[in-house]
Design a protein around this motif. Sequence first.
Motif, PDB file in Angstrom:
ATOM      1  N   SER A 132       0.901  -1.516  -0.192  1.00  0.00           N
ATOM      2  CA  SER A 132      -0.422   0.195   0.122  1.00  0.00           C
ATOM      3  C   SER A 132       0.764   0.936  -0.045  1.00  0.00           C
ATOM      4  N   GLY A 133       0.144   1.792  -0.906  1.00  0.00           N
ATOM      5  CA  GLY A 133       0.650   3.596  -0.623  1.00  0.00           C
ATOM      6  C   GLY A 133       2.365   3.222  -1.717  1.00  0.00           C
ATOM      7  N   ARG A 134       2.270   2.402  -2.078  1.00  0.00           N
ATOM      8  CA  ARG A 134       3.778   2.128  -3.318  1.00  0.00           C
ATOM      9  C   ARG A 134       3.830   1.985  -5.051  1.00  0.00           C
ATOM     10  N   MET A 135       4.438   2.111  -5.694  1.00  0.00           N
ATOM     11  CA  MET A 135       4.430   2.109  -6.660  1.00  0.00           C
ATOM     12  C   MET A 135       4.321   0.616  -6.976  1.00  0.00           C
ATOM     13  N   VAL A 136       3.454  -0.013  -7.889  1.00  0.00           N
ATOM     14  CA  VAL A 136       2.844  -1.219  -8.731  1.00  0.00           C
ATOM     15  C   VAL A 136       3.716  -2.123  -9.826  1.00  0.00           C
ATOM     16  N   ALA A 137       4.368  -3.110 -10.394  1.00  0.00           N
ATOM     17  CA  ALA A 137       4.295  -2.762 -11.789  1.00  0.00           C
ATOM     18  C   ALA A 137       4.260  -4.922 -11.573  1.00  0.00           C
ATOM     19  N   LEU A 138       3.291  -5.465 -12.825  1.00  0.00           N
ATOM     20  CA  LEU A 138       2.886  -6.718 -13.123  1.00  0.00           C
ATOM     21  C   LEU A 138       3.538  -6.651 -14.121  1.00  0.00           C
ATOM     22  N   GLN A 139       3.695  -7.920 -13.832  1.00  0.00           N
ATOM     23  CA  GLN A 139       4.230  -8.543 -14.877  1.00  0.00           C
ATOM     24  C   GLN A 139       3.903  -9.822 -15.885  1.00  0.00           C
ATOM     25  N   VAL A 140       3.412  -9.917 -17.210  1.00  0.00           N
ATOM     26  CA  VAL A 140       2.984 -11.487 -17.486  1.00  0.00           C
ATOM     27  C   VAL A 140       4.436 -12.031 -18.190  1.00  0.00           C
ATOM     28  N   VAL A 141       5.175 -13.482 -18.815  1.00  0.00           N
ATOM     29  CA  VAL A 141       6.386 -13.070 -18.683  1.00  0.00           C
ATOM     30  C   VAL A 141       6.359 -15.039 -18.778  1.00  0.00           C
ATOM     31  N   SER A 142       6.436 -15.205 -20.328  1.00  0.00           N
ATOM     32  CA  SER A 142       6.630 -16.329 -20.507  1.00  0.00           C
ATOM     33  C   SER A 142       7.416 -17.555 -20.111  1.00  0.00           C
ATOM     34  N   GLY A 143       7.559 -18.751 -20.221  1.00  0.00           N
ATOM     35  CA  GLY A 143       9.011 -19.691 -19.511  1.00  0.00           C
ATOM     36  C   GLY A 143       9.799 -19.523 -19.689  1.00  0.00           C
ATOM     37  N   ALA A 144      10.121 -19.233 -21.513  1.00  0.00           N
ATOM     38  CA  ALA A 144      11.734 -19.637 -21.894  1.00  0.00           C
ATOM     39  C   ALA A 144      11.747 -17.937 -21.700  1.00  0.00           C
TER      40      ALA A 144
END
Length: 595
Positions: A502-514
């Motif tokens: 809470s109160g922080r920047m966040v990053a969502l990543q979706v990455v292939s296994g390769a």
Amino acid sequence: MQRLTRRRGRALASLITVAGLGIGAAAAVAGPAQSADPAGDCAVAYPEADLTAGQDVTGLTVTHGTTPEGFTGEVLGVLDDGIAPDVDMIMVRLTSPEIDRVGIWQGMSGSPVYAGDGRLIGAVSYGLAMGGSPVAGVTPYESMDDYLADAAGKVAVDRAAARQIARHSDVSVAQAREGFEQLPMPLGVAGVGARALAKAEQHASGHRWLPRSTYAVGRASAAAAGADDIVAGGNLAASMTWGDVTMAGIGTATSVCGDRVVGFGHPMNWTGDTTLGLHPADAIYIQEDLIAGFKVANLGDPVGTITDDRMSGIAGTLGPLPDTADLTVGLTHGDRSRTGVTHIADRTPDTMAWSTFYGIIADHQALVDGPVQGSEDLTWTITGTDADGASFSLSSGDLYASESDLTYRLGFAIGDVVYALAKIPGVTIDTITTDSDLVDTVSTLKISKIEVKQGGEWVTLKRRSGLVARGGQVLHARVTLTGDGAPTQVVPASLQVPASFSGRMVALQVVSGAQSGSERMPRDIDEIQAWLEDQVRNDEMVVALSRGPRVHHGSEGSAHGRFRGGDDNPRTVQTVLGPFGSVVRGRFFSIGEAR
């Protein structure tokens, strides 16, 4: 430089670049040979101190088949410490129909050179750096039974020495001044083929364990030659592996005494104590070359163990075979299957890795007989013992897909694991087993859209907008995978957002296994299986939420901040989704804030 006199003198007593006649490609076209019988076992050394300039010599080597043929020559001089400290090099000029045709060739290393009374002067082992020439360097037999010499240094031929060589050969003074050098020692590889060997070298960047300068030879077989063919002047091979994939160096036996064999007159890998396969060989012909001709031959099955790899030559014992690690590669393609077995005598990390690499390539080549295109599900198991002598068994697997040749990617992937494991101090690998199923279709899925549920509605994320997470609550997301040869899939994902976000920047990543990457494999056997189970497969993907720096709102209420190192290194929560039965490709990244 002094000329050799009646008892002891030194021709070419200056520094010189020394170099062995590399274990040749393997082959020999024989011309008419001088009449000469193979030397009896347990040869007696001729004292180097008794050599005289112009002294006649005879010798034995094989140019075709397994029977040694004769050559003649004369002594030119002796190089002080020309091979190593306390190991001189005897200079000779030789002649025979084949030597006159191609010069001293790779694979001639170890050919015995005799004095007129039948005593053994030494082994042909070195050639002029300028290329094919009848002038050879001989390792004294007096030095071949103790193997105490250190590595050879580089030295240059002075003008007086060069003139001495030129007077007794067709070599010019300028060519002679280029000195002697150890010719490249290419290793013959059977079971793979010349095209695949060349292609492997092109793809070898980042895989330093893969050998360079290899060439294709025939696979070891009982039909090629037997133990009785290992005689003075006969073919001698030392193998690092044999079976489905054979890698060996081919030279010449210098002397046989009971069950002991010495040969080559120079090292193979200069490892000192060693464990290699000892083989006879059947020479096919001698191939001309601009640098040095080389012997082409088929190896016989192993008939003993090479125990010493020293500066003055190799030595081994006829009889018991080396204790080996065994590589078993199984492949199924449609209604056909094949299993190849390779025995690995040299259990160094490099050899364990490249033999696995070549074993996978050989099995695929033999079954598919063309570029290996499609999708392949491969599993592997490695067994052995750790530094405490405790047994271990490690297993893993992955799915691979490509419209070009798959084999190199497969081989490097498993080879890297084997190399890292074999590098752990005290670890001994006993078996490596792979099993895979190949289909011709290439089925892939691409990460095409990411949505998160906010305010009860699904919101499509962009790179820098739309993401709002709430500390202490669950972030619901769904990933759309579009198929290339596979049906479109919508995959749900849930992440528990820590309250500390809470109160922080966040990053969502979706990455292939390769593309997900991984940490370096642990050095503790007990931790490696857990590490393997944590690796993301190529048919899986990772959904991760990372915590960044605290949010600073501007006058308009917009959030500002940057993801960077320091005290605010992000912490991450993630989930692995799949497997999906198809290789996943692509990645997505979106920045937002947690409230």
